[in-house]
Design a protein around this motif. Structure first.
Motif, PDB file in Angstrom:
ATOM      1  N   PRO A 617      30.691  79.699  82.776  1.00 56.16           N
ATOM      2  CA  PRO A 617      29.908  80.280  83.662  1.00 56.16           C
ATOM      3  C   PRO A 617      30.360  81.692  84.356  1.00 56.16           C
ATOM      4  O   PRO A 617      29.659  82.375  84.605  1.00 56.16           O
ATOM      5  CB  PRO A 617      30.116  79.070  84.920  1.00 56.16           C
ATOM      6  CG  PRO A 617      30.469  77.972  84.219  1.00 56.16           C
ATOM      7  CD  PRO A 617      31.141  78.407  83.089  1.00 56.16           C
ATOM      8  N   ILE A 618      31.706  81.849  84.315  1.00 56.50           N
ATOM      9  CA  ILE A 618      32.224  83.122  84.782  1.00 56.50           C
ATOM     10  C   ILE A 618      31.925  84.353  84.137  1.00 56.50           C
ATOM     11  O   ILE A 618      31.198  85.375  84.393  1.00 56.50           O
ATOM     12  CB  ILE A 618      33.847  83.267  84.935  1.00 56.50           C
ATOM     13  CG1 ILE A 618      34.188  82.068  86.152  1.00 56.50           C
ATOM     14  CG2 ILE A 618      34.324  84.380  85.200  1.00 56.50           C
ATOM     15  CD1 ILE A 618      35.604  81.815  86.148  1.00 56.50           C
ATOM     16  N   GLN A 619      31.979  83.858  82.585  1.00 59.90           N
ATOM     17  CA  GLN A 619      31.524  85.083  81.612  1.00 59.90           C
ATOM     18  C   GLN A 619      30.126  85.345  81.803  1.00 59.90           C
ATOM     19  O   GLN A 619      29.575  86.377  81.422  1.00 59.90           O
ATOM     20  CB  GLN A 619      31.904  84.529  80.170  1.00 59.90           C
ATOM     21  CG  GLN A 619      32.275  85.842  79.372  1.00 59.90           C
ATOM     22  CD  GLN A 619      32.967  85.501  78.408  1.00 59.90           C
ATOM     23  OE1 GLN A 619      34.094  84.738  78.025  1.00 59.90           O
ATOM     24  NE2 GLN A 619      32.523  85.639  76.960  1.00 59.90           N
ATOM     25  N   GLY A 620      29.192  84.392  82.063  1.00 61.60           N
ATOM     26  CA  GLY A 620      27.797  84.466  82.029  1.00 61.60           C
ATOM     27  C   GLY A 620      27.458  84.968  83.306  1.00 61.60           C
ATOM     28  O   GLY A 620      26.249  85.073  83.461  1.00 61.60           O
ATOM     29  N   ASP A 621      28.373  85.262  84.245  1.00 59.48           N
ATOM     30  CA  ASP A 621      27.894  85.865  85.546  1.00 59.48           C
ATOM     31  C   ASP A 621      27.019  84.915  86.243  1.00 59.48           C
ATOM     32  O   ASP A 621      25.910  85.471  86.812  1.00 59.48           O
ATOM     33  CB  ASP A 621      27.377  87.187  85.320  1.00 59.48           C
ATOM     34  CG  ASP A 621      27.409  87.983  86.636  1.00 59.48           C
ATOM     35  OD1 ASP A 621      26.629  88.940  86.598  1.00 59.48           O
ATOM     36  OD2 ASP A 621      28.122  87.803  87.428  1.00 59.48           O
ATOM     37  N   MET A 622      27.386  83.551  86.055  1.00 61.98           N
ATOM     38  CA  MET A 622      26.208  82.911  86.832  1.00 61.98           C
ATOM     39  C   MET A 622      26.618  82.115  88.000  1.00 61.98           C
ATOM     40  O   MET A 622      26.064  81.572  88.942  1.00 61.98           O
ATOM     41  CB  MET A 622      25.969  81.591  85.879  1.00 61.98           C
ATOM     42  CG  MET A 622      25.356  81.712  84.389  1.00 61.98           C
ATOM     43  SD  MET A 622      23.864  82.529  84.872  1.00 61.98           S
ATOM     44  CE  MET A 622      23.096  82.896  83.008  1.00 61.98           C
ATOM     45  N   VAL A 623      28.107  82.680  88.330  1.00 64.30           N
ATOM     46  CA  VAL A 623      28.813  81.831  89.677  1.00 64.30           C
ATOM     47  C   VAL A 623      28.119  82.364  90.647  1.00 64.30           C
ATOM     48  O   VAL A 623      27.722  81.505  91.714  1.00 64.30           O
ATOM     49  CB  VAL A 623      30.216  82.179  89.601  1.00 64.30           C
ATOM     50  CG1 VAL A 623      31.127  81.727  90.809  1.00 64.30           C
ATOM     51  CG2 VAL A 623      30.988  81.475  88.167  1.00 64.30           C
TER      52      VAL A 623
END
Lengths: 872, 484
Positions: A617-623
């Motif tokens: 999630p962090i890498q996908g900028d979803m947080v």
């Protein structure tokens, strides 16, 4: 022009450790590209590489490239008998081969196999044998050849290869003669060590490492040339120009091999089923019994429907044995008083919940069974169960006992070279001095497979352009990918219906009384065999201890995870303040900074919490989008396709629980299928690519398909790209929702103990060391901050473990390193020194000091000095 | 007024000119070492002075030292003005230590370097007796203590600090020191003092730096009449070899290096050397090896002494001559003399033997070894036939051969065309990639070797460097060696 056909029947993979220099996949790929009909893997006294070759061939077939992977083994004998390439012609012959190898490996130390000719004779039925001639074709060999050919009449050949040596043709003539006289027809091979000649340097280095010499001294131990690679049929025909039948015979042999590794599938043990019942019947009975236990007030309709649906699917796919087996293990563990919990996708199943395998009720949390078992996938379920780490060995011994050592064994795992050992071995082989290899070994290597960046080398003071060093590093980087030896896996058991040693060779592990199979988890998955992971979790031990203390000291009747009061507000408040030292999974700094922002107030929030602070999630900028939406700072929008491609709520089913933001691994998978329209096979490929720990799967190859697939259906490119970035970030760290849920259960339970009984919490954690994130000193400090009185160790009053003394607890007399490392003798020593009772301890072992010292007559330093001055 | 003016040597110490040495005449007039030159000149107006030349002195001492080799090979420089000779086992050549000492000192006097001498068990005692006891004292073995006792304490070579202290304590004679308890001595004057006493008395060893190592394997012949004819030189060579070898045989030893030194009347030496590959003591053979070198000896005015000494001495058992006539000579007995003659005539590094070395690359698969070294463990591999003559530089040839790797059909070498009748190969040898730079390495860098026999029956070893590949440059052919 005549087309030639040829199959390579003597190929070594890198599972002939330090001999073969190519991966099985490379051999299959190259073999197919060169136009070979088949490649036969013949590693030395081992079948460790055959599954990989077979899997590679399967993958190639999917892409329309045909090549056959033959399963064979090169048998080396201890009594001077010439080596044989053994190809089993059918399933039974294969069973004999695995038993033969097991016999050889069990009687030797780990990693070795001692075989004698008579062993082979006992297992020779159905085997096709190619005799490998030695370097010297003397009278002794002729005798052996005649004898062996006589005993294996009709299914024996003499393998001949052209090594481009000085007297090749002379040797081949002689071999042809011998073959004719002994009536073991000559067949052509190339005695392959690597897939292409460019691997020769690595193979030479491997030889040096194996022989323990430097490359300058290796002399004739190295090959003279680089000819031992896969060759095209035309080339083989040319090399054997005078003996064309030798080349044709390879295909005759291939024809006679009727065995394929796919024949090993579907072998679930039917052991635990009571006689008179079918497996499915038994499972159904167990399930309803369990349901009654889980829902004492009566099984709700929703749950009953779910159970019926799951049971139907299980019956259709014929998986009941699997569930029964796992249930049996878990049931036994509970009987032994061992706390356990299933993890992973099994938590999606109500059947598992009712059987007591998992601790999460999927209907409450809307988890989908299809994520656990899907009709399309056709793979057996994979259930991992966590046990208390201190008592896991008991569970393992039970499995061995229950199924017998012939039917149960631990998976193997392949240990690869690590950068340090690789550069050391390669450096030594190339003749670099030890100080240089030590420097290189201690430098930080890039992520696995990238080798050593030039900048790092310069920083050590060495010149990366120096050919010696550059060469050493290049070869070491290549070596990193190769296996070094096999070892036993942590806890994956393979269980089979048929004797296990008739499916796979079993060898000795380094630990006493432990055995493991030659194949690793990926191989088992690929073949479709049954595997149960018996894992260890430190927190379960701690929770069990806490329960024990609660029962003993505070009269709380808590036995199982399910007995803990649910949804207590105080617990959530505590967590929202980031007061989580010692709590499972959420005690790290990253988690602590997330808690106040997420402010969990119900169970599902904990599920999110566990899954969100991870690379995916962090890498996908979803947080941040998730947090904003949850806190109401942003309206919840649903990415949707353009109307002609799909309904606007297409993603609601997938992303409903998470405010339209994909956070879990299977949400990403579902997006691939629903939004980018991946076929089930492609989705499977993507899942596998994400799941391999070794990173040799590359999700990137799917990027275009995913992003373009979504964009072409009207999704925004930015959203699609971010989703795919998330997929890349998941790698092996992505959590499926059910897994997060199982863990969230433990988060809640441990947090509850901390909130309600901080003294019990601290004592239980310390007594279960080593585990967790913090040192005992930090745990004690945290406990004190919560009002717990922690008393120092006292020679006369302390016990081995921490104990409770009316809401205070006494520290143990032993040091904070693993509990078992103190010896009783040391306790005796303490008694000799002066004691000074003051309502607490006097002497404090340096290191077990949790904070400001208690007031005593002596200062700490002088105490230590006094102690030191005393002899013994 | 004496006829010979007094002489003194002057050295400059820290800006002041002082007397470094004085002769007897000057000393009689009251001059002493260390006195200021100006004062001395004032006292003795006709003083002849010269500059002190310490290096020259030392060089002269070294020459003297080398000259003494004719007495004993073990000579060592002792300080600035002395020599120490180890005469153990040598004095018998003169018929006794006294005779030897007399001969030595007389010759030195005749030579213009009068000296005092003494013989004792230990260097320390000898040093003391030579300087402070009556000239030509010879101490009986173990009996140096009574002779040392009356000497002044300076005879013990103590360090300066101790030397200074002794008179203040009233200790003037060695006997007084010997009477003191050792512990006190050590405490007062240091361990060095105790060591010096021990060294003199033989209780401690002293290491000397000999110009040549001490060896008992030394013989000497002296002539009444100096010789210079070549035939005489040869004769004495034979005689002295016989002497030394007889002693070697008696002791069961053999030696490998022999040095024969002709000592001329004018003090110059002419050494001649010979070496054996195996230890030996056959006088005839050794003399034979030495004789060819005698023409280099220039006898000058005549040679009065010849000495022979042996080095690298090892035990050598007696070889029994076999009783049966056809017990052939062993390889060593037959080959060794030949090898020795070749080595001694041509030089040590020109005679060698080819040993196999494990390398696939042919030119690196041969190593040089000493001719009579033990045979290597692994011999030449019969499966890898190699030419008996490998050319140092392969020679380019033109070849006709079928692609891709058939043996040549015909080739041209050194202008002559040859047709191939029989051939074997290819033997493909890859490069030793670890010795090459990156861009020189590649799977195509191989040599394919062929053994070919032409119509005349000659056999050659030919290789092609590289493979035939489409579009790349055509590989070249070379001839690397000849069989038979």
């Amino acid at each position: 022009m005549k087309t030639h056909a040829y199959a390579e029947l003597q190929a070594t993979t890198n599972f002939s450790f330090l001999r073969g220099a190519s991966h099985a996949q490379e051999l299959m790929l190259t073999g197919q590209a060169l136009g070979l009909s088949a490649v036969g893997v013949t590693d030395r006294n081992s079948l460790a590489g055959v599954v990989r070759a077979w899997t590679a061939a399967k993958e190639l077939k999917k892409q329309g490239l045909a090549i056959r992977a033959l399963t064979g083994c090169r048998l080396d004998f201890m009594d001077g008998t010439p080596s044989l390439l053994c190809y089993p012609s059918d399933r039974e012959a294969f069973a004999r081969l695995t038993r033969l190898l097991t016999v050889g490996q069990r009687r030797a130390e780990k990693g070795e196999c001692h075989l004698f000719w008579k062993d082979f004779l006992e297992h020779a039925d159905g085997q096709l044998a190619l005799i490998v001639p030695p370097a010297k074709l003397d009278g002794a060999f002729e005798t052996d050849l005649t004898r062996i050919a006589g005993e294996l009449r009709g299914r024996v050949w003499l393998a001949a290869s052209r090594a481009y040596a000085a007297q090749d043709l002379k040797r081949l003539s002689r071999l042809a003669e011998l073959a004719r006289d002994a009536r073991a027809p000559m067949v052509a091979t190339n005695d392959v060590l690597y897939h292409g000649p460019e691997r020769r340097p690595l193979q030479d280095v491997m030889t040096c490492i194996r022989e323990g010499c430097s490359i300058a001294e290796a002399g004739f131990r190295l090959e003279a040339n680089a000819e031992r690679h896969l060759k095209t049929p035309a080339e083989m025909a040319r090399l054997f120009e005078r003996w064309p039948q030798a080349v044709e015979r390879t295909l005759e042999i291939v024809e006679r091999i009727g065995f394929d590794l796919g024949d090993l599938k579907e072998q679930y043990p039917d052991e635990p089923v009571p006689p008179g019942k079918t497996a499915m019947r038994h499972l159904t009975d167990l399930t309803w019994q369990g349901a009654a236990w889980r829902y004492p007030k009566g099984v709700p309709d929703k749950v009953a429907d779910q159970l019926r649906e799951e049971l139907r699917l299980i019956a259709k796919m014929d998986y009941p044995n699997y569930f029964i087996t796992v249930h049996d293990i878990v049931h036994k563990a509970r009987e032994m008083g061992i706390l356990c919990q299933g993890r992973g996708s099994a938590a999606n199943s109500s059947v598992c919940f009712c059987l007591g395998v998992t601790a999460i009720d999927p209907t409450e949390h809307r988890l989908l069974f299809t994520r656990f078992i899907s009709e399309n996938r056709g793979e057996p379920p994979d259930i991992d169960v966590d046990f208390e780490h201190e008592r896991r060995e008991e569970v393992m011994q039970y499995v061995y006992e229950r199924y017998g050592r012939e039917y149960a064994a631990i998976c193997g795992t392949v240990i690869h070279y690590r950068p340090r050992s690789a550069i050391r071995d390669v450096g030594k082989a190339l003749g670099l001095t030890e100080d240089i290899t030590a420097i290189l070994a201690n430098t930080v290597w890039g992520s696995w497979g990238d080798g050593l960046p030039d900048e790092h080398i310069r920083q050590t003071g060495l010149d990366p352009n120096n050919p010696q060093i550059a060469r050493a590093i290049a070869l070491a980087t290549e070596l990193l990918q190769h296996p070094r030896h096999l070892s036993q896996h942590v806890g994956g058991f393979v269980l089979t219906k048929r004797r296990l040693d008739e499916t796979v060779p079993i060898g000795n592990a380094a630990m006493k009384d432990r055995t493991f199979i030659e194949w690793d988890k990926d191989d088992i998955d690929s073949l479709g065999l049954m595997k149960v992971d018996v894992l260890a979790l430190g927190m379960l031990t701690a929770i069990q201890r806490a329960f024990g203390m609660l029962r003993a000291e505070h009269g709380q009747p808590i036995v199982d995870l399910a007995d803990v009061p649910v949804e207590v507000k105080g617990v959530y408040d505590m967590l929202s303040k980031a007061d989580s030292v010692g709590v499972f999974q959420v005690e790290s700094r990253a988690q602590m900074s997330m808690l106040p922002r997420l402010r969990p107030n119900r169970f599902y929030d904990l599920v999110i919490e566990v899954a969100i602070v991870r690379p995916g999630p962090i890498q996908g900028d979803m947080v941040h989008p998730y947090l904003r939406r949850r806190n109401g700072q942003e309206p919840v929008e649903w990415p949707a396709p353009s109307p002609e491609h799909g309904p606007p709520d297409e993603l609601f089913g997938i992303l409903g629980n998470t405010f339209g933001v994909p956070l879990f691994q299977e949400q990403a998978m579902s997006l691939a299928i629903e939004a980018a329209k991946f076929t089930p096979d492609e989705a499977d490929g993507l899942r596998k690519a994400m799941a391999t720990f070794k990173h040799d799967g590359d999700p990137g190859q799917y990027r275009d398909k995913f992003v373009e697939g979504m964009v072409s259906r009207g999704y925004e490119r930015d959203f699609a790209t971010r989703c795919f970035k998330q997929i890349e970030g998941f790698g092996s760290y992505g959590f499926p929702e059910s897994h997060a849920a199982s863990f969230a259960k433990l988060v809640y339970v441990s947090a509850w103990i901390k909130w309600a009984w901080p003294d019990v919490f601290c004592a239980a954690l310390i007594n279960s060391q080593p585990m967790g994130f913090y040192q005992p000193a930090q745990l004690v400090r945290d406990a004190r901050e919560h009002g717990v009185q922690v008393r120092a160790p006292d020679v006369l009053m302390s016990d081995w473990d921490c104990t409770l003394e009316d809401r205070a607890f006494s520290s143990p007399a032993h040091s904070s390193s693993p509990a078992h490392s103190s010896s009783p003798a040391k306790r005796g020593r303490w008694r000799d020194a002066d004691t000074h009772r003051d309502g607490g301890g006097v002497l404090r072992r340096p290191g077990a000091d949790p904070g400001p010292p208690e007031t005593h007559a002596f200062t700490r330093r002088s105490r230590i000095f006094a102690l030191r001055a005393r002899p013994g | 007024m004496s006829a010979v003016p007094p002489v003194a040597l002057i050295a400059t110490e820290g800006g002041t000119r002082r007397l470094a040495a004085v002769d007897d005449a000057a000393a009689a007039l009251g001059l002493h070492v260390g006195q200021k030159a100006a004062d001395a000149a004032a006292l003795v107006p006709d003083l002849v002075t010269a500059d002190h030349d310490p290096e020259g002195d030392r060089a002269a001492l070294e020459i003297l030292c080398d000259w003494c080799v004719r007495f004993s090979p073990a000579v060592a420089l002792d300080g600035l003005d002395g020599l120490l000779l180890d005469v153990e086992g040598v004095s018998h050549l003169w018929g006794g230590e006294a005779a030897m000492l007399d001969d030595l000192l007389d010759r030195l006097a005749r030579w213009g370097a009068p000296a005092r001498g003494a013989i004792a068990d230990t260097p320390g005692a000898a040093w003391a007796l030579a300087r402070y006891a009556p000239d030509r004292t010879i101490a009986p073995p173990g009996g140096q203590a009574p002779l040392l006792a009356p000497l002044p304490v300076a005879a013990l070579r103590l360090d300066e600090a101790a030397q200074a202290q002794l008179p203040r304590l009233g200790l003037f004679q060695v006997s007084q020191l010997l009477a003191l308890p050792r512990a006190q001595l050590a405490k007062r004057f240091g361990l060095g003092a105790v060591m010096r006493i021990d060294q003199a008395l033989g209780a401690a060893r002293e290491a000397l730096a000999f110009r040549r190592p001490a060896t008992p394997w030394f013989d000497r012949l002296a002539f009444f009449e100096p010789i210079s004819a070549l035939s005489d030189l040869e004769r004495v060579t034979g005689d002295i070899c016989a002497l030394l070898c007889a002693r070697l045989e008696a002791e069961g030893q053999g030696a490998r290096r022999f040095e024969l030194v002709f000592h001329r009347l004018d003090g110059k030496d002419q050494p001649v050397r010979a070496g054996l590959s195996r230890p030996g003591r056959d006088a005839v053979r050794i003399a034979k090896l030495l004789k060819p070198k005698l023409d280099t000896v220039d006898p000058g005015f005549g040679i009065e002494i010849v000495t022979l000494w042996a080095a690298d001495v090892e035990p050598l058992s007696v070889a029994q001559r076999s009783l049966d006539a056809d017990g052939g000579i062993s390889l060593e007995e037959g080959l060794a003399p030949l090898v020795d003659r070749l080595i001694n005539r041509l030089g040590e590094d020109r005679v060698w033997r080819a040993d196999p070395y494990q390398s696939h690359v042919p030119e690196r698969s041969v190593r040089r070894a000493a001719p009579l070294d033990p045979a290597p463990e692994t011999g030449w591999d019969p499966d890898r036939p190699r030419p008996s003559r490998l050319l140092r530089r392969p020679e380019a040839i033109e070849v006709l051969a079928k692609l891709p790797d058939d043996p040549p059909v015909q080739f041209r070498w050194r202008g002559k065309s040859r047709r191939v009748r029989l051939a074997e190969g290819p033997e493909r040898i890859g490069q030793e990639w670890w010795r090459k730079a990156f861009d020189e390495v590649g799977p195509g860098k191989v040599r394919d070797y062929y053994r070919v026999e032409d119509e005349a029956g000659e056999r050659f070893w030919i290789f092609r460097a590289g493979l035939y590949a489409d579009g790349e440059k055509v590989p070249k052919w070379w001839l690397h060696g000849l069989f038979g």
